[in-house]
Design a protein around this motif. Sequence first.
Motif, PDB file in Angstrom:
ATOM      1  N   GLN B  14       0.832  -1.211   0.000  1.00 20.80           N
ATOM      2  CA  GLN B  14       0.000   0.000   0.000  1.00 20.80           C
ATOM      3  C   GLN B  14       0.861   1.253   0.000  1.00 20.80           C
ATOM      4  O   GLN B  14       0.600   2.200  -0.728  1.00 20.80           O
ATOM      5  CB  GLN B  14      -0.869   0.023   1.251  1.00 20.80           C
ATOM      6  N   ALA B  15       1.888   1.234   0.835  1.00 21.25           N
ATOM      7  CA  ALA B  15       2.757   2.400   0.943  1.00 21.25           C
ATOM      8  C   ALA B  15       3.374   2.706  -0.410  1.00 21.25           C
ATOM      9  O   ALA B  15       3.394   3.849  -0.868  1.00 21.25           O
ATOM     10  CB  ALA B  15       3.836   2.147   1.989  1.00 21.25           C
ATOM     11  N   ILE B  16       3.862   1.641  -1.076  1.00 21.52           N
ATOM     12  CA  ILE B  16       4.520   1.856  -2.367  1.00 21.52           C
ATOM     13  C   ILE B  16       3.498   2.350  -3.381  1.00 21.52           C
ATOM     14  O   ILE B  16       3.722   3.316  -4.109  1.00 21.52           O
ATOM     15  CB  ILE B  16       5.193   0.553  -2.840  1.00 21.52           C
ATOM     16  N   LEU B  17       2.357   1.686  -3.391  1.00 18.98           N
ATOM     17  CA  LEU B  17       1.317   2.045  -4.360  1.00 18.98           C
ATOM     18  C   LEU B  17       0.902   3.506  -4.215  1.00 18.98           C
ATOM     19  O   LEU B  17       0.858   4.259  -5.190  1.00 18.98           O
ATOM     20  CB  LEU B  17       0.105   1.134  -4.164  1.00 18.98           C
ATOM     21  N   THR B  18       0.635   3.909  -2.972  1.00 21.89           N
ATOM     22  CA  THR B  18       0.166   5.280  -2.796  1.00 21.89           C
ATOM     23  C   THR B  18       1.257   6.274  -3.168  1.00 21.89           C
ATOM     24  O   THR B  18       0.982   7.327  -3.727  1.00 21.89           O
ATOM     25  CB  THR B  18      -0.282   5.525  -1.352  1.00 21.89           C
ATOM     26  N   SER B  19       2.514   5.922  -2.870  1.00 18.40           N
ATOM     27  CA  SER B  19       3.597   6.830  -3.246  1.00 18.40           C
ATOM     28  C   SER B  19       3.664   6.980  -4.756  1.00 18.40           C
ATOM     29  O   SER B  19       3.832   8.084  -5.276  1.00 18.40           O
ATOM     30  CB  SER B  19       4.929   6.311  -2.710  1.00 18.40           C
ATOM     31  N   VAL B 347       0.535  11.545   0.493  1.00 18.26           N
ATOM     32  CA  VAL B 347       0.572  10.088   0.547  1.00 18.26           C
ATOM     33  C   VAL B 347      -0.415   9.527   1.560  1.00 18.26           C
ATOM     34  O   VAL B 347      -1.188   8.612   1.271  1.00 18.26           O
ATOM     35  CB  VAL B 347       1.997   9.608   0.874  1.00 18.26           C
ATOM     36  N   LEU B 348      -0.428  10.105   2.753  1.00  9.94           N
ATOM     37  CA  LEU B 348      -1.283   9.564   3.810  1.00  9.94           C
ATOM     38  C   LEU B 348      -2.743   9.653   3.416  1.00  9.94           C
ATOM     39  O   LEU B 348      -3.536   8.754   3.683  1.00  9.94           O
ATOM     40  CB  LEU B 348      -1.043  10.304   5.120  1.00  9.94           C
ATOM     41  N   PHE B 349      -3.073  10.766   2.748  1.00  8.62           N
ATOM     42  CA  PHE B 349      -4.450  10.942   2.306  1.00  8.62           C
ATOM     43  C   PHE B 349      -4.846   9.845   1.322  1.00  8.62           C
ATOM     44  O   PHE B 349      -5.911   9.248   1.427  1.00  8.62           O
ATOM     45  CB  PHE B 349      -4.608  12.325   1.682  1.00  8.62           C
ATOM     46  N   PHE B 350      -3.937   9.576   0.388  1.00 10.30           N
ATOM     47  CA  PHE B 350      -4.250   8.547  -0.601  1.00 10.30           C
ATOM     48  C   PHE B 350      -4.379   7.181   0.044  1.00 10.30           C
ATOM     49  O   PHE B 350      -5.206   6.371  -0.344  1.00 10.30           O
ATOM     50  CB  PHE B 350      -3.182   8.516  -1.693  1.00 10.30           C
ATOM     51  N   LYS B 351      -3.554   6.941   1.027  1.00 15.00           N
ATOM     52  CA  LYS B 351      -3.598   5.660   1.704  1.00 15.00           C
ATOM     53  C   LYS B 351      -4.967   5.486   2.363  1.00 15.00           C
ATOM     54  O   LYS B 351      -5.582   4.433   2.298  1.00 15.00           O
ATOM     55  CB  LYS B 351      -2.505   5.631   2.770  1.00 15.00           C
ATOM     56  N   TYR B 352      -5.407   6.549   2.982  1.00  8.94           N
ATOM     57  CA  TYR B 352      -6.699   6.525   3.645  1.00  8.94           C
ATOM     58  C   TYR B 352      -7.809   6.236   2.631  1.00  8.94           C
ATOM     59  O   TYR B 352      -8.666   5.389   2.832  1.00  8.94           O
ATOM     60  CB  TYR B 352      -6.922   7.872   4.327  1.00  8.94           C
ATOM     61  N   ALA B 353      -7.729   6.948   1.490  1.00 13.88           N
ATOM     62  CA  ALA B 353      -8.745   6.769   0.459  1.00 13.88           C
ATOM     63  C   ALA B 353      -8.723   5.343  -0.064  1.00 13.88           C
ATOM     64  O   ALA B 353      -9.760   4.717  -0.270  1.00 13.88           O
ATOM     65  CB  ALA B 353      -8.502   7.761  -0.678  1.00 13.88           C
ATOM     66  N   LEU B 354      -7.519   4.828  -0.232  1.00 11.92           N
ATOM     67  CA  LEU B 354      -7.383   3.460  -0.750  1.00 11.92           C
ATOM     68  C   LEU B 354      -8.048   2.465   0.191  1.00 11.92           C
ATOM     69  O   LEU B 354      -8.813   1.591  -0.223  1.00 11.92           O
ATOM     70  CB  LEU B 354      -5.902   3.123  -0.908  1.00 11.92           C
ATOM     71  N   TRP B 357     -11.733   2.574   0.041  1.00 11.24           N
ATOM     72  CA  TRP B 357     -12.207   1.949  -1.178  1.00 11.24           C
ATOM     73  C   TRP B 357     -12.207   0.432  -1.032  1.00 11.24           C
ATOM     74  O   TRP B 357     -13.175  -0.241  -1.372  1.00 11.24           O
ATOM     75  CB  TRP B 357     -11.313   2.396  -2.331  1.00 11.24           C
ATOM     76  N   ILE B 358     -11.118  -0.107  -0.489  1.00 11.76           N
ATOM     77  CA  ILE B 358     -11.023  -1.555  -0.298  1.00 11.76           C
ATOM     78  C   ILE B 358     -12.178  -2.033   0.571  1.00 11.76           C
ATOM     79  O   ILE B 358     -12.832  -3.025   0.285  1.00 11.76           O
ATOM     80  CB  ILE B 358      -9.691  -1.937   0.383  1.00 11.76           C
ATOM     81  N   ARG B 359     -12.437  -1.280   1.644  1.00 10.53           N
ATOM     82  CA  ARG B 359     -13.460  -1.699   2.589  1.00 10.53           C
ATOM     83  C   ARG B 359     -14.833  -1.740   1.925  1.00 10.53           C
ATOM     84  O   ARG B 359     -15.569  -2.707   2.057  1.00 10.53           O
ATOM     85  CB  ARG B 359     -13.473  -0.745   3.778  1.00 10.53           C
ATOM     86  N   LYS B 360     -15.128  -0.679   1.181  1.00 15.62           N
ATOM     87  CA  LYS B 360     -16.426  -0.611   0.511  1.00 15.62           C
ATOM     88  C   LYS B 360     -16.594  -1.768  -0.446  1.00 15.62           C
ATOM     89  O   LYS B 360     -17.593  -2.443  -0.487  1.00 15.62           O
ATOM     90  CB  LYS B 360     -16.542   0.705  -0.265  1.00 15.62           C
ATOM     91  N   LYS B 361     -15.509  -1.989  -1.238  1.00 14.58           N
ATOM     92  CA  LYS B 361     -15.556  -3.002  -2.262  1.00 14.58           C
ATOM     93  C   LYS B 361     -15.764  -4.369  -1.621  1.00 14.58           C
ATOM     94  O   LYS B 361     -16.557  -5.179  -2.069  1.00 14.58           O
ATOM     95  CB  LYS B 361     -14.237  -2.963  -3.036  1.00 14.58           C
ATOM     96  N   GLU B 362     -15.010  -4.587  -0.542  1.00 15.39           N
ATOM     97  CA  GLU B 362     -15.077  -5.860   0.138  1.00 15.39           C
ATOM     98  C   GLU B 362     -16.488  -6.135   0.636  1.00 15.39           C
ATOM     99  O   GLU B 362     -17.029  -7.209   0.460  1.00 15.39           O
ATOM    100  CB  GLU B 362     -14.145  -5.825   1.334  1.00 15.39           C
ATOM    101  N   THR B 363     -17.064  -5.128   1.270  1.00 16.02           N
ATOM    102  CA  THR B 363     -18.410  -5.284   1.807  1.00 16.02           C
ATOM    103  C   THR B 363     -19.348  -5.744   0.704  1.00 16.02           C
ATOM    104  O   THR B 363     -20.133  -6.662   0.875  1.00 16.02           O
ATOM    105  CB  THR B 363     -18.907  -3.933   2.356  1.00 16.02           C
ATOM    106  N   ARG B 364     -19.204  -5.087  -0.458  1.00 12.12           N
ATOM    107  CA  ARG B 364     -20.080  -5.435  -1.558  1.00 12.12           C
ATOM    108  C   ARG B 364     -19.826  -6.867  -2.009  1.00 12.12           C
ATOM    109  O   ARG B 364     -20.741  -7.656  -2.173  1.00 12.12           O
ATOM    110  CB  ARG B 364     -19.871  -4.463  -2.721  1.00 12.12           C
TER     111      ARG B 364
END
Lengths: 519, 386
Positions: B14-19, B347-354, B357-364
């Motif tokens: 995640q860290a790498i991706l968001t960076s 970066v931290l903001f994007f990580k949070y957003a990511l 997103w994962i959580r929402k997607k997972e729930t679905r």
Amino acid sequence: MDAPYAIEMVNITKRFPGIIANDNITLQLRRGEIHALLGENGAGKSTLMSVLFGLYQAEEGVIKKDGKEVKINDPNDANDLGIGMVHQHFKLVQCFTVLENIILGVESTKGGLLQMDEAREKVLALSDKYGLQVDPDAKIEDITVGMQQRTEILKMLYRDNEILIFDEPTAVLTPQEIEELMEIMRNLRAEGKSILFITHKLNEIKAVADRVSVLRRGKYIGTVDVADTSKEEMSRMMVGRDVNMVVEKEPAKTGDTILKIEDMTVASKVHSNNAVKDVSLEVKEGEIVCIAGIDGNGQTEFVYGLTGMEPLVSGKITLCGKDISNASIRSRSKEMSHIPEDRHKHGLVLDYPLEYNMILQRYYQPQFTSGAGFLKRKEIREYSEKLEAEYDVRSGQGPVTIARSMSGGNQQKAIIAREVDKDHKLLVAVQPTRGLDVGAIEGVHKQLIAERDNGRAVLLVSLELEEVMNVPDRILVMYEGEIVGELDPKKTTVEELGLYMAGAKRNVGAEKAERKEEA
Amino acid sequence: MEEKKSLIKNPSFQAILTSVVCIILGLLIGYIVLLIINPVGAGEAIKTIILNFLTRASSMARAKALGNTLAKTAPLLMCALSICFCYKVGLFNIGAPGQYEAGACIGLYAALAWNCNWIVCLLLAAVAGALVGSISGFLKAYRNVNEVISGIMLNWIILYLTNMILTRVKDPTSPYTMKLSSKNSGALIPSAGLEALFAHNKTVTLAIPLSILFAVLIWVILNKTKFGYELKATGFNKEAAKYAGMKEKQNIIVTLAIGGALAGVGAAFLFLTGYQEWSTTQSSVPVMGFNGIAATFLGGLHPIGTIFASFFIQSITDGGALIDKSVYPSQISELISSIIIYLCGFVLFFKYALNNWIRKKETREISKVDGKVIDTAAAGKEGGDK
Ligand SMILES: Nc1ncnc2c1ncn2[C@@H]1O[C@H](COP(=O)(O)OP(=O)(O)OP(=O)(O)O)[C@@H](O)[C@H]1O
Ligand SMILES: [Mg+2]
């Protein structure tokens, strides 16, 4: 229109890494009822309530309000639906005042300026009406846990919510306050509000609740009418076995004096008077001494002074023959274990994994740190696993679980495990069973007595009358910073104890007090 | 499918991706700004920024330019490590530039006035940085002064103090300090053969491998040692640290002192390579310390991550300087790299957003999958625990 249920949670499932916190749970809250939620530590009660309050999203299941399906995505939605919650661990802004916390988020403004006077009036009226005493201008960081709790309750009442969730509100209240809260809850019910009430205390359920739903390890066990169910039946539903609620113990065999406190005085952080005044006491090997009293009578400061968290104004503390009056916390901790009153503030580093919290008092010892200063990962992991098994600390992922994500009761159990397992001659246990389920309380009481029987001295600080009457060998009552009574739990009654706690009776240091008055 | 999901939830990934997302976004916005200013050269310019040394004509020139970028990466990395280390202990060391100045001041003064060799200069720079850092630490621990406030004020105080002191060793004909190569070449950090790899670029020195070594060292201290355990506990919960008998006040001071030493050494890693001299008429706080903040966040608050982040930030800064000045005003290079660096802070903001997103997607997804399970369960009872 008139669906029978104010709130229905149908087939709710919520998973966390390594654990199903809620496994297909259905909960129906009737309009105008007090509905208790009972379950062991970690059974999933707080999680279920957080789902209702919009803090978590359930993976499955629906929530219905008045028969209509609703989506609660965040606490704002919940608030719009009239759902309010008092959390198990308070959500207050430490550097704000009580009043500011209460109106936070619903401030009324005029021309961009806060209108505090109206709010103050409303808060004072509410606090008067329900007997929820608070000082509206005190900062949260300066007030007792009890007053913080009252602030939380006021916060909910201030928002005129009609579905009220209380997550273990009584865990931190004094018996009198609990009585009052029960009365408030009855009043609220009479006004047509619907209440969800989490508590581990069966007496309270008996006293106010209409129905009770029981959860066990994330699963729904059943809902019963409180009137037709005995306490024993309830605890059996909850734990799955019979719980022995009577503390069994042999008479104490006392030995040498372990702790001797002479004329200890500790300053108060809130006011200019000293919080603890000239307290003297002794605790011997093999006995449990309990400091009883109503919250806020100096117990907290007393423990701070004893454990080195705050300096003494005057007095002398001798532990195992050594003068420790000015010793550091670390050097005191060699012979003293301390289960702190506030587990989040002091007891845990919430962002550390469980295994790191298990060694919080001993990380520097050769068992966990090599000579070169490196942590011994493997030993730490094994030690944590050992404590978790021995003390039944439950968590989603074992040693690597972040402490913050553990249930309140299991956090407490982790602290107890750590402090009891560490080398010590004196155990200072401040409200050790707060927030624990009946099964776990039984366990902790047995532990305290085992400590005693192993020749250790135990100083218990408790607000819980039942605990005060059953666990210790001697009771010392603290009132306004002084020890006013010494009682034998076998010979006293709850009523007599109450008189001492209220300051109406005194059998210790009476002459001294008189002398002071004359002077 | 299972693997893919666990990968995207893996914190390091995640860290790498968001960076990477931040970098791409930064470059994109930089490109747009270039387009707005002058659409003709925009493509060329952004390419120059990204490619930096690769745009040079010959392989010799490329090696030399890479050497320059690396030489400046070392001090930047040290500043980033300083901020990263303090951040892990819950302190925001925005005073890194001041500590960096102190390092430059004493390092250069020792070299020019006292003729010390490079090791002594390096050590003195560390001590100077540590002293400045511990001022902030002391104020924080005993006077509850926010380290951000004291840090910013010290940045300026130390800047002018440094100008004053270094004026005594400045070149008589320019505002710059005297050249080490002519005055005291013993104070130059040795290259140990590294220069040969970079077309005999003399500024490529031991400083570069040393700074990487420091990154590893910081990572080890934070994650493997008792000392790191204590410091992080103090950072997370000061009260609990106190309860556990840690000297929480002392820890705060020690942390900022170490942070200061790292930044101080960072300055020495630049000025003791002879890459640059200190300008005694300088009236702005060195940007190195501030870029360190961006490198820290872009590096995912991980000491090893900051190595790569520092190189990237230094590279686009240098690349920016190569933009065709006939098409764009000369400030453009700094503007573009600042925009990119600025976005790295997100970066931290994007990580949070990511994660959201994962959580929402997972729930679905789970409700979809479980919908099936429930169907089969209805038919055959208990669809199994998946
Ligand atoms: N945010 C979270 N992340 C991961 N796991 C969690 C989280 N919240 C709760 N859990 C886990 O879910 C389980 C249920 O926790 P919950 O807090 O609901 O228990 P509880 O019934 O309220 O217990 P207690 O009486 O001790 O407060 C626990 O095992 C806990 O570790
Ligand atoms: Mg709970």
